[in-house]
Design a protein around this motif. Structure first.
Motif, PDB file in Angstrom:
ATOM      1  N   SER A 183      49.337  21.678  45.088  1.00 15.21           N
ATOM      2  CA  SER A 183      48.678  23.215  44.889  1.00 15.21           C
ATOM      3  C   SER A 183      49.040  24.396  46.544  1.00 15.21           C
ATOM      4  O   SER A 183      49.328  23.773  46.923  1.00 15.21           O
TER       5      SER A 183
ATOM      6  N   ASP B 267      45.830  25.762  47.405  1.00 15.38           N
ATOM      7  CA  ASP B 267      44.371  25.902  47.327  1.00 15.38           C
ATOM      8  C   ASP B 267      44.462  24.835  49.293  1.00 15.38           C
ATOM      9  O   ASP B 267      45.053  23.899  49.461  1.00 15.38           O
TER      10      ASP B 267
ATOM     11  N   THR C   1      48.418  36.954  52.338  1.00 14.50           N
ATOM     12  CA  THR C   1      47.362  36.561  51.124  1.00 14.50           C
ATOM     13  C   THR C   1      46.335  36.674  51.533  1.00 14.50           C
ATOM     14  O   THR C   1      45.383  36.014  51.677  1.00 14.50           O
TER      15      THR C   1
ATOM     16  N   TYR D 232      42.876  35.270  49.585  1.00 18.03           N
ATOM     17  CA  TYR D 232      42.250  34.055  49.495  1.00 18.03           C
ATOM     18  C   TYR D 232      40.864  34.202  48.870  1.00 18.03           C
ATOM     19  O   TYR D 232      40.245  34.861  49.395  1.00 18.03           O
TER      20      TYR D 232
ATOM     21  N   THR E 113      36.640  37.065  49.445  1.00 17.70           N
ATOM     22  CA  THR E 113      37.715  37.180  50.125  1.00 17.70           C
ATOM     23  C   THR E 113      37.924  36.988  51.478  1.00 17.70           C
ATOM     24  O   THR E 113      36.972  38.213  52.102  1.00 17.70           O
TER      25      THR E 113
ATOM     26  N   THR F  50      41.158  29.314  46.690  1.00 15.48           N
ATOM     27  CA  THR F  50      42.094  28.881  46.012  1.00 15.48           C
ATOM     28  C   THR F  50      42.270  30.914  46.702  1.00 15.48           C
ATOM     29  O   THR F  50      42.385  32.091  46.315  1.00 15.48           O
TER      30      THR F  50
ATOM     31  N   ALA G 108      44.465  34.601  45.489  1.00 17.61           N
ATOM     32  CA  ALA G 108      43.755  35.922  44.556  1.00 17.61           C
ATOM     33  C   ALA G 108      44.527  36.395  43.732  1.00 17.61           C
ATOM     34  O   ALA G 108      45.626  36.006  43.748  1.00 17.61           O
ATOM     35  N   ARG G 109      44.239  35.747  42.444  1.00 17.82           N
ATOM     36  CA  ARG G 109      45.557  35.946  41.263  1.00 17.82           C
ATOM     37  C   ARG G 109      45.157  37.299  41.028  1.00 17.82           C
ATOM     38  O   ARG G 109      43.938  38.304  41.099  1.00 17.82           O
TER      39      ARG G 109
END
Length: 225
Positions: free
Chosen positions: A144, A146, A171, A173, A200, A222, A224-225
Protein backbone atom coordinates in the motif's frame (compact mmCIF):
# COMPACT_ATOMS: atom_id res chain seq x y z
CA UNK A 1 17.80 -32.22 19.72
CA UNK A 2 17.65 -30.01 22.82
CA UNK A 3 18.67 -26.38 23.19
CA UNK A 4 20.76 -25.35 26.18
CA UNK A 5 21.44 -21.70 25.36
CA UNK A 6 25.04 -21.64 24.10
CA UNK A 7 25.28 -25.38 23.40
CA UNK A 8 23.01 -28.08 21.99
CA UNK A 9 22.63 -31.76 22.80
CA UNK A 10 22.25 -33.92 19.68
CA UNK A 11 20.70 -37.37 19.85
CA UNK A 12 22.41 -39.52 22.45
CA UNK A 13 25.12 -41.72 20.99
CA UNK A 14 26.49 -45.03 22.29
CA UNK A 15 28.44 -43.12 24.94
CA UNK A 16 25.43 -41.22 26.26
CA UNK A 17 24.55 -37.52 26.05
CA UNK A 18 26.80 -35.43 23.78
CA UNK A 19 27.07 -31.63 23.65
CA UNK A 20 28.20 -29.35 20.82
CA UNK A 21 28.52 -25.60 20.36
CA UNK A 22 25.35 -23.81 19.31
CA UNK A 23 26.94 -22.40 16.12
CA UNK A 24 28.78 -25.62 15.33
CA UNK A 25 28.40 -27.66 12.17
CA UNK A 26 25.67 -29.88 13.64
CA UNK A 27 23.43 -26.87 14.26
CA UNK A 28 24.24 -25.39 10.83
CA UNK A 29 23.14 -28.62 9.14
CA UNK A 30 20.04 -28.79 11.33
CA UNK A 31 18.88 -25.26 10.45
CA UNK A 32 19.51 -25.76 6.74
CA UNK A 33 17.53 -29.02 6.78
CA UNK A 34 14.61 -27.29 8.50
CA UNK A 35 14.63 -24.32 6.09
CA UNK A 36 14.95 -26.51 2.97
CA UNK A 37 12.15 -28.81 4.15
CA UNK A 38 9.95 -25.83 4.99
CA UNK A 39 10.62 -24.29 1.56
CA UNK A 40 9.42 -27.45 -0.20
CA UNK A 41 6.16 -27.16 1.75
CA UNK A 42 5.90 -23.37 1.28
CA UNK A 43 6.30 -22.66 4.99
CA UNK A 44 8.02 -19.52 6.35
CA UNK A 45 10.60 -19.89 9.10
CA UNK A 46 11.53 -17.48 11.91
CA UNK A 47 13.82 -19.36 14.34
CA UNK A 48 14.81 -18.38 17.83
CA UNK A 49 18.17 -19.55 19.21
CA UNK A 50 19.38 -19.56 15.58
CA UNK A 51 22.76 -19.73 13.95
CA UNK A 52 24.07 -16.33 12.91
CA UNK A 53 22.80 -14.69 9.73
CA UNK A 54 25.22 -15.27 6.84
CA UNK A 55 23.07 -14.17 3.90
CA UNK A 56 21.50 -17.57 3.19
CA UNK A 57 18.03 -16.05 3.57
CA UNK A 58 18.56 -14.72 0.02
CA UNK A 59 18.88 -18.34 -1.13
CA UNK A 60 15.93 -19.36 1.04
CA UNK A 61 13.48 -16.41 1.04
CA UNK A 62 11.17 -18.36 3.36
CA UNK A 63 13.84 -17.78 6.04
CA UNK A 64 12.15 -14.46 6.79
CA UNK A 65 13.93 -13.49 10.00
CA UNK A 66 15.61 -14.87 13.11
CA UNK A 67 16.29 -13.90 16.69
CA UNK A 68 20.03 -14.12 17.36
CA UNK A 69 20.00 -11.46 20.06
CA UNK A 70 19.87 -11.14 23.81
CA UNK A 71 16.09 -10.95 24.16
CA UNK A 72 13.67 -9.71 26.78
CA UNK A 73 13.82 -13.03 28.62
CA UNK A 74 17.02 -11.72 30.19
CA UNK A 75 14.86 -9.26 32.10
CA UNK A 76 13.61 -12.33 33.98
CA UNK A 77 16.83 -14.20 34.72
CA UNK A 78 19.82 -12.30 33.35
CA UNK A 79 22.40 -10.73 35.64
CA UNK A 80 22.26 -7.95 34.75
CA UNK A 81 19.24 -7.66 32.48
CA UNK A 82 19.12 -5.53 29.33
CA UNK A 83 19.54 -1.82 29.95
CA UNK A 84 17.69 0.89 27.98
CA UNK A 85 20.58 1.32 25.52
CA UNK A 86 20.32 -2.35 24.46
CA UNK A 87 17.74 -1.93 21.67
CA UNK A 88 19.17 1.25 20.09
CA UNK A 89 22.57 -0.47 20.11
CA UNK A 90 21.32 -3.61 18.32
CA UNK A 91 19.86 -1.50 15.52
CA UNK A 92 23.41 -0.46 14.60
CA UNK A 93 25.09 -3.82 15.38
CA UNK A 94 23.01 -7.01 15.23
CA UNK A 95 20.72 -5.69 12.50
CA UNK A 96 23.64 -5.09 10.13
CA UNK A 97 23.52 -8.82 9.38
CA UNK A 98 19.81 -8.92 8.56
CA UNK A 99 16.26 -8.83 9.99
CA UNK A 100 15.90 -9.53 13.69
CA UNK A 101 13.00 -10.97 15.66
CA UNK A 102 13.06 -9.66 19.23
CA UNK A 103 10.98 -10.83 22.19
CA UNK A 104 8.72 -7.80 22.83
CA UNK A 105 8.00 -8.37 26.51
CA UNK A 106 7.90 -10.73 29.44
CA UNK A 107 5.80 -11.66 32.46
CA UNK A 108 7.05 -9.94 35.60
CA UNK A 109 9.24 -12.18 37.71
CA UNK A 110 10.10 -12.17 41.40
CA UNK A 111 13.57 -10.86 40.69
CA UNK A 112 14.28 -7.73 42.76
CA UNK A 113 13.74 -4.54 40.78
CA UNK A 114 11.82 -1.47 41.87
CA UNK A 115 8.04 -1.87 42.41
CA UNK A 116 6.21 -3.09 39.33
CA UNK A 117 9.14 -2.75 36.95
CA UNK A 118 10.31 -5.24 34.35
CA UNK A 119 13.28 -3.29 32.99
CA UNK A 120 16.81 -2.83 34.30
CA UNK A 121 18.23 0.64 34.74
CA UNK A 122 21.43 -0.14 32.86
CA UNK A 123 24.64 1.81 33.28
CA UNK A 124 25.58 3.05 29.83
CA UNK A 125 25.05 6.74 29.09
CA UNK A 126 24.98 7.55 25.39
CA UNK A 127 25.22 10.98 23.82
CA UNK A 128 22.97 12.14 20.95
CA UNK A 129 23.57 10.12 17.63
CA UNK A 130 26.02 7.81 19.09
CA UNK A 131 25.33 4.12 18.65
CA UNK A 132 23.17 3.04 21.60
CA UNK A 133 21.67 6.50 22.03
CA UNK A 134 18.51 6.55 19.95
CA UNK A 135 17.24 5.57 16.52
CA UNK A 136 14.32 6.47 14.27
CA UNK A 137 13.43 4.25 11.30
CA UNK A 138 10.83 4.70 8.55
CA UNK A 139 9.61 1.83 6.35
CA UNK A 140 7.03 1.75 3.55
CA UNK A 141 4.37 -0.93 3.29
CA UNK A 142 4.99 -2.88 0.06
CA UNK A 143 1.28 -3.56 -0.41
CA UNK A 144 0.00 0.00 0.00
CA UNK A 145 1.00 3.66 0.22
CA UNK A 146 1.19 3.49 4.02
CA UNK A 147 4.38 4.26 5.93
CA UNK A 148 5.45 3.20 9.41
CA UNK A 149 7.92 5.03 11.66
CA UNK A 150 9.40 3.71 14.89
CA UNK A 151 11.71 5.34 17.41
CA UNK A 152 13.48 4.20 20.57
CA UNK A 153 15.86 5.81 23.06
CA UNK A 154 18.19 4.78 25.87
CA UNK A 155 17.84 6.08 29.44
CA UNK A 156 17.91 9.68 28.22
CA UNK A 157 14.69 11.61 27.50
CA UNK A 158 14.83 13.29 24.10
CA UNK A 159 12.93 15.94 22.18
CA UNK A 160 13.26 15.19 18.49
CA UNK A 161 11.90 16.32 15.13
CA UNK A 162 10.79 13.51 12.81
CA UNK A 163 11.59 14.68 9.27
CA UNK A 164 8.71 13.72 6.97
CA UNK A 165 10.61 14.38 3.73
CA UNK A 166 10.44 10.66 2.84
CA UNK A 167 6.72 11.11 2.06
CA UNK A 168 5.70 11.85 -1.54
CA UNK A 169 5.36 15.57 -2.21
CA UNK A 170 1.89 17.04 -2.47
CA UNK A 171 0.11 14.26 -0.56
CA UNK A 172 -1.45 14.74 2.86
CA UNK A 173 -1.02 11.84 5.28
CA UNK A 174 -2.94 11.05 8.45
CA UNK A 175 -0.44 10.22 11.19
CA UNK A 176 -1.64 8.00 14.03
CA UNK A 177 0.95 8.35 16.79
CA UNK A 178 1.49 6.05 19.76
CA UNK A 179 3.88 7.93 22.06
CA UNK A 180 5.07 8.10 25.65
CA UNK A 181 2.61 9.82 27.96
CA UNK A 182 3.61 12.83 30.04
CA UNK A 183 4.39 10.65 33.09
CA UNK A 184 6.19 7.85 31.25
CA UNK A 185 9.57 6.85 32.69
CA UNK A 186 11.09 3.37 32.66
CA UNK A 187 12.40 3.89 36.21
CA UNK A 188 8.91 4.19 37.72
CA UNK A 189 5.59 2.37 37.68
CA UNK A 190 4.35 5.04 35.22
CA UNK A 191 6.43 3.46 32.43
CA UNK A 192 3.20 2.24 30.77
CA UNK A 193 1.79 5.77 30.43
CA UNK A 194 0.87 6.13 26.76
CA UNK A 195 -0.80 8.76 24.60
CA UNK A 196 -2.39 8.25 21.17
CA UNK A 197 -2.64 11.24 18.84
CA UNK A 198 -3.74 11.83 15.27
CA UNK A 199 -2.82 14.69 12.95
CA UNK A 200 -2.32 15.47 9.27
CA UNK A 201 1.25 15.80 7.97
CA UNK A 202 3.01 16.25 4.63
CA UNK A 203 6.52 15.95 3.25
CA UNK A 204 7.58 19.45 4.30
CA UNK A 205 6.72 18.87 7.97
CA UNK A 206 8.99 18.02 10.89
CA UNK A 207 6.94 16.31 13.58
CA UNK A 208 8.00 17.22 17.16
CA UNK A 209 7.97 14.31 19.61
CA UNK A 210 9.23 13.75 23.13
CA UNK A 211 10.65 10.31 23.96
CA UNK A 212 10.60 9.44 27.66
CA UNK A 213 13.60 7.81 29.39
CA UNK A 214 13.72 4.21 28.16
CA UNK A 215 10.77 4.94 25.86
CA UNK A 216 9.86 5.12 22.20
CA UNK A 217 7.06 5.73 19.73
CA UNK A 218 5.30 4.28 16.70
CA UNK A 219 3.59 6.14 13.86
CA UNK A 220 1.31 4.85 11.11
CA UNK A 221 1.02 7.17 8.10
CA UNK A 222 -1.92 6.68 5.76
CA UNK A 223 -2.79 8.87 2.74
CA UNK A 224 -5.65 11.21 3.59
CA UNK A 225 -8.85 10.31 1.77
Amino acid sequence: MADAGGIIAPDDGPDGERFEWHDGQTMVRHHLKVVETAARHKVAVNPHEPIKDTGLRRTYPNWVSREGARGMEYQAWGEPGNGPSHVPTMIFTRMLSGPMDYTPGRILSKRPRWPGSGIDTGTAVSALCEVGGYAVIARKDKASEDWYVGGVTDEEARDILVDMSFLPEGTDYVATIWRDGDKADYRTTARHDIAIDSRTVKAVDKLPLRIAPGGGFAIRLTPAR
